[in-house]
Design an enzyme around this catalytic site. Structure first.
Site, short mmCIF file in Angstrom:
data_model
loop_
_atom_site.label_atom_id
_atom_site.label_comp_id
_atom_site.label_asym_id
_atom_site.label_seq_id
_atom_site.Cartn_x
_atom_site.Cartn_y
_atom_site.Cartn_z
N ARG A 116 -45.67 -26.23 24.05
CA ARG A 116 -46.46 -27.41 24.50
C ARG A 116 -47.47 -28.07 23.30
O ARG A 116 -47.90 -27.16 22.68
CB ARG A 116 -46.45 -26.84 25.93
CG ARG A 116 -48.34 -26.19 25.43
CD ARG A 116 -49.17 -25.88 27.31
NE ARG A 116 -50.27 -25.46 27.25
CZ ARG A 116 -50.97 -24.41 28.14
NH1 ARG A 116 -50.57 -25.03 29.62
NH2 ARG A 116 -52.01 -24.43 27.92
N ASN A 169 -52.44 -31.92 30.00
CA ASN A 169 -53.40 -31.16 29.89
C ASN A 169 -54.04 -30.80 29.39
O ASN A 169 -53.52 -30.51 27.57
CB ASN A 169 -52.35 -29.70 30.37
CG ASN A 169 -52.39 -28.52 30.89
OD1 ASN A 169 -53.37 -28.21 31.95
ND2 ASN A 169 -52.25 -28.15 29.65
N GLU A 170 -56.17 -30.14 29.01
CA GLU A 170 -56.18 -30.01 28.18
C GLU A 170 -55.39 -30.18 26.74
O GLU A 170 -55.14 -29.16 25.95
CB GLU A 170 -55.75 -27.86 28.18
CG GLU A 170 -56.03 -27.16 29.17
CD GLU A 170 -56.17 -25.74 29.51
OE1 GLU A 170 -55.20 -25.47 28.87
OE2 GLU A 170 -56.75 -25.07 29.74
N CYS A 179 -52.42 -33.57 13.20
CA CYS A 179 -51.09 -33.48 12.53
C CYS A 179 -51.29 -34.59 11.03
O CYS A 179 -52.63 -34.55 10.62
CB CYS A 179 -50.36 -34.67 13.67
SG CYS A 179 -48.85 -35.37 12.37
N CYS A 219 -49.24 -36.36 9.75
CA CYS A 219 -47.87 -36.97 9.08
C CYS A 219 -48.02 -38.29 8.40
O CYS A 219 -49.52 -38.65 7.99
CB CYS A 219 -46.76 -37.41 10.17
SG CYS A 219 -47.64 -38.29 11.49
N CYS A 271 -50.43 -40.24 10.60
CA CYS A 271 -51.70 -40.08 11.36
C CYS A 271 -52.33 -40.18 9.88
O CYS A 271 -53.52 -40.54 10.07
CB CYS A 271 -51.80 -38.54 11.57
SG CYS A 271 -50.98 -38.56 13.05
N GLU A 281 -58.86 -25.25 37.86
CA GLU A 281 -57.70 -23.95 37.00
C GLU A 281 -59.06 -22.63 37.40
O GLU A 281 -59.69 -22.47 36.39
CB GLU A 281 -57.42 -23.68 35.92
CG GLU A 281 -56.20 -24.24 35.30
CD GLU A 281 -55.08 -24.64 34.25
OE1 GLU A 281 -55.73 -23.10 33.93
OE2 GLU A 281 -54.54 -25.66 33.76
N TRP A 293 -50.27 -15.28 27.16
CA TRP A 293 -49.41 -15.20 27.19
C TRP A 293 -48.29 -14.31 26.51
O TRP A 293 -46.59 -14.64 26.58
CB TRP A 293 -49.19 -16.25 25.57
CG TRP A 293 -49.09 -17.73 26.43
CD1 TRP A 293 -50.12 -18.24 28.05
CD2 TRP A 293 -49.55 -19.13 26.18
NE1 TRP A 293 -49.82 -19.51 27.74
CE2 TRP A 293 -49.38 -20.22 26.26
CE3 TRP A 293 -49.29 -19.74 24.41
CZ2 TRP A 293 -49.41 -21.41 25.97
CZ3 TRP A 293 -48.82 -20.51 23.67
CH2 TRP A 293 -49.08 -21.83 25.39
#
Ligand SMILES: [Zn+2]
Length: 660
Positions: A103, A141-142, A148, A150, A153, A296, A304
């Site tokens: 993600r 989310n967060e 990046c 690329c 960018c 949360e 994880w």
């Protein structure tokens, strides 16, 4: 008051939803956050939307009195997005695109990703705008995905610099590109700083600002749509406490309120005091200067790959009360039920993999019921602190880019002082450098590396008018471009602090340590570590000096009378908590801030407003402790052990009392 869980109906068969909703209702839960990772379920192929499953889930929840906060699902993209638009994947420093399947792996300057994001958000907002069971939105989310590198960018960064500086001449000057002969004659020549340890520090600082802006812009694109289509819904985002890759003040600006994700269990040993979670809560409250939600909240062991320890009996409730005491007005546990699949199989919920409502569920249920009871009294109250810390993302970034000495972590240096305040029962606000200092009796500005002249002048005026300022080593060193000031330290604060620092040093070898001798007002012997300013007192008096032959005439900590106020300076980092407790006591005394005598392990906070004052006492330890309670205080929850003005708090106990 909204109390509930993070829920993933898409992870379970629809037959289970009724059981889940009934158990939530029985626990007193009245809200869920959901759908923030369900893009693939809502847009299974490009342009074909399917919200039917979510309609059914919301219906089941709604019939049980559980409202919904919808997450915009752009934190994890479906496989078809990557397949059709490979350029949306972020590119690493090595020039290679990241692999899909994790993600937070998109490029934020990608036009395709921005359009796809706007489309799914518009489709969701159009579909759910009239759903009476939807109360608000969480963006993404967060935020804080990978930087990046690329070509898109790169171009965007060059445009960003061009907008900021206007001319190459101004850029060359601001970044000091005369060094190493790095002057550029075209915008396209400007490199991306792939190595913060070697590239120009001013360039690195602008790159960090640019990346923060990309995230803020991405959120703004979504908020524009949500505000237009769902004007009655609130919008928030789940921040990450002391995470600091982004300028959270900017990210919070367009939201109705801040939420955050709190996982304090793995900080230290069981029973140790998680002041980091308090400080994070104060940072969250400071982003908009108002109360926040926990989006949360720790429900069990999590990780994880490996996971940490379980919450012990009473601890889940205690963690919640610590946050309510610092201004939390919503409590949502992550997650409802431990998932049997995927990378977060071991991010445990209130229910286990087996779906049974066990101990952690029962403790959350008890907490929810207490919070509902407290809700009418909490309404309109917040922390009203007399002391503030200046919390500045630019200084945190600049310190990361060029720390000066080993283990120089701006947030840790603030936390050392902050913890000393919390140990003496003093509430603090975490405020941006732009805040009004005049409402505070004392302002701590530790590790404020970046010091624009205008800020230094405001701090000087604050002290002159009667404020008490704390300042320390490596503060006020650089201007907003990241160039060192051409002044003797502490620069424009020299008069307020009454000291001069011409020389300083860092200790790369951890065996080097200087003896520090206290004074009548700051008694004790201590040892410095890692860093030392050779502080010459001018008008300041010494609170502590060095016990080293070569530092005769230099001092370690000072207090200076200036105008109607005081300026304190600490020129070194010191081992252990005792020194910081003693120094904080000197600062608080000068500011006339009252302290409390608390048993070691008990944290006290006060929420005030609407004609009420509520005292929270939280026992972070695994010992039974007795805390003195002010006369006339009435226990609202957790007061079973109150007798003769003393409150007995069991292991991980927490109580809320209404002060007379
Ligand atoms: Zn990119």
């Amino acid at each position: 008051m909204r109390v509930g869980v993070d829920y993933y109906p898409e992870h379970w068969s629809p037959e289970r939803w009724e059981t889940d909703a009934r158990l939530m209702k029985e626990a007193g839960f009245n809200v869920v956050r959901l759908a923030e990772f369900a893009w693939a379920d809502m847009e299974p192929e490009e342009g074909r939307f399917d919200f039917s499953w979510l309609d059914k889930a919301l219906d089941v929840l709604g019939r049980n009195g559980v409202a919904a906060i919808l997450g915009t699902p752009t934190g994890a993209m479906p496989a078809w997005v990557k397949e059709r638009y490979p350029e949306v994947m972020a590119t690493g420093k090595d020039g290679k695109r990241l692999e899909w399947g994790v993600r937070k792996n998109n490029c934020f300057s990608s036009g395709a990703y921005r359009l796809l994001s706007e489309r799914i958000v518009a489709a969701m907002a159009s579909h759910f705008k009239g759903n009476p069971n939807v109360i608000g939105w969480q963006t993404d989310n967060e935020f804080g995905g990978p930087q990046c590198f690329c070509l898109s960018c790169r171009d965007s960064f060059h445009s960003w610099l061009r907008r900021k500086y206007g001319s190459l001449e101004a850029l060359n000057k601001a970044h000091g590109l005369h060094f190493w002969g790095q002057k550029v004659s075209a915008w396209s020549q400007i490199p991306l700083p792939v190595d913060y340890g070697a590239h120009n520090p001013s360039l690195c600082l602008d790159w960090q600002r640019f990346n923060s802006d990309l995230n803020v812009r991405f959120q703004a694109d979504q908020l524009r749509i949500l505000r237009e289509l769902c004007p009655k819904h609130f919008a928030t985002h789940n921040f990450m406490g002391l995470f600091s890759d982004l300028n959270y003040y900017d990210l919070a600006k367009d939201l109705d309120f801040v939420s955050w994700d709190n996982y304090p269990v793995d900080e230290g040993l069981p029973g140790e005091f998680p002041y980091r979670a308090s400080m994070a809560a104060d940072v969250m409250r400071g982003l908009k200067g108002k109360n926040f939600w926990i989006m949360e909240q720790t429900a069990g062991p999590h990780g994880w790959g490996t996971y940490g320890r379980n919450v012990r009996p009473g601890e889940l409730r205690k963690i919640a009360y610590q946050q309510v005491s610092r201004g939390a007005d919503g409590m949502i546990w992550f997650r409802w039920r431990s998932c049997t699949a995927g990378r977060e199989q071991y991010w445990h919920g209130l229910l286990g993999h087996d779906g049974k409502a066990l101990r952690r569920y029962e403790e959350a249920k008890l907490t929810a019921q207490e919070l509902h009871k407290l809700a009418p009294l909490l309404e309109g109250t917040t922390v009203e602190a007399k002391v503030a810390f200046v919390y500045d993302y630019e200084s945190i970034w600049a310190t990361q880019i060029q720390p000066g000495f080993k283990e120089n972590y701006a947030k840790e240096r603030a936390l050392r002082l902050y913890s000393a305040l919390r140990r003496s029962g003093v509430d603090a606000d975490m405020i941006p450098p732009s805040a009004d200092f005049s409402k505070y009796s004392a302002v701590f500005a530790p590790a404020l590396y970046i010091m624009p002249d205008a800020l230094a002048k405001r701090l000087d005026a604050y002290v002159k008018a009667g404020g008490v300022l704390f300042f320390n080593g490596r503060s006020g060193v650089k201007d907003e471009s990241g160039l060192c000031h051409e002044r003797t330290l502490p620069g424009l604060l020299s008069d307020a602090l009454g000291v001069s620092i011409e020389e300083y040093e860092a200790f790369n070898d951890s065996r080097i340590s200087y003896k520090i001798r206290g004074s009548a007002e700051l008694p004790g012997e201590y040892a410095s570590k890692r860093y030392c300013d050779w502080v010459k007192p001018l008008s300041a008096e010494a609170l502590a000096s060095y016990g080293e032959w070569h530092l005769d005439g230099y001092v370690a900590a000072t207090r200076n009378r200036y105008g109607k106020g005081f300026g304190f300076y600490l020129g070194c980092e010191v081992d252990g908590d005792a020194f910081y407790d003693a120094l904080a006591a000197c600062v608080l005394k000068a500011a006339g801030v009252e302290t409390l005598k608390l048993p070691e392990g008990v944290e006290a906070s006060v929420r005030s407003g609407a004609g009420r004052r509520l005292l929270f006492l939280v026992n972070h330890s695994e010992k039974e402790l007795q805390a003195p309670v002010p006369a006339g205080a009435k226990a609202l929850v957790g007061g079973e052990g109150l007798k003769d003005g003393v409150l007995g708090l069991g292991r991980y106990g927490a109580a809320v009392l209404r002060l007379a």
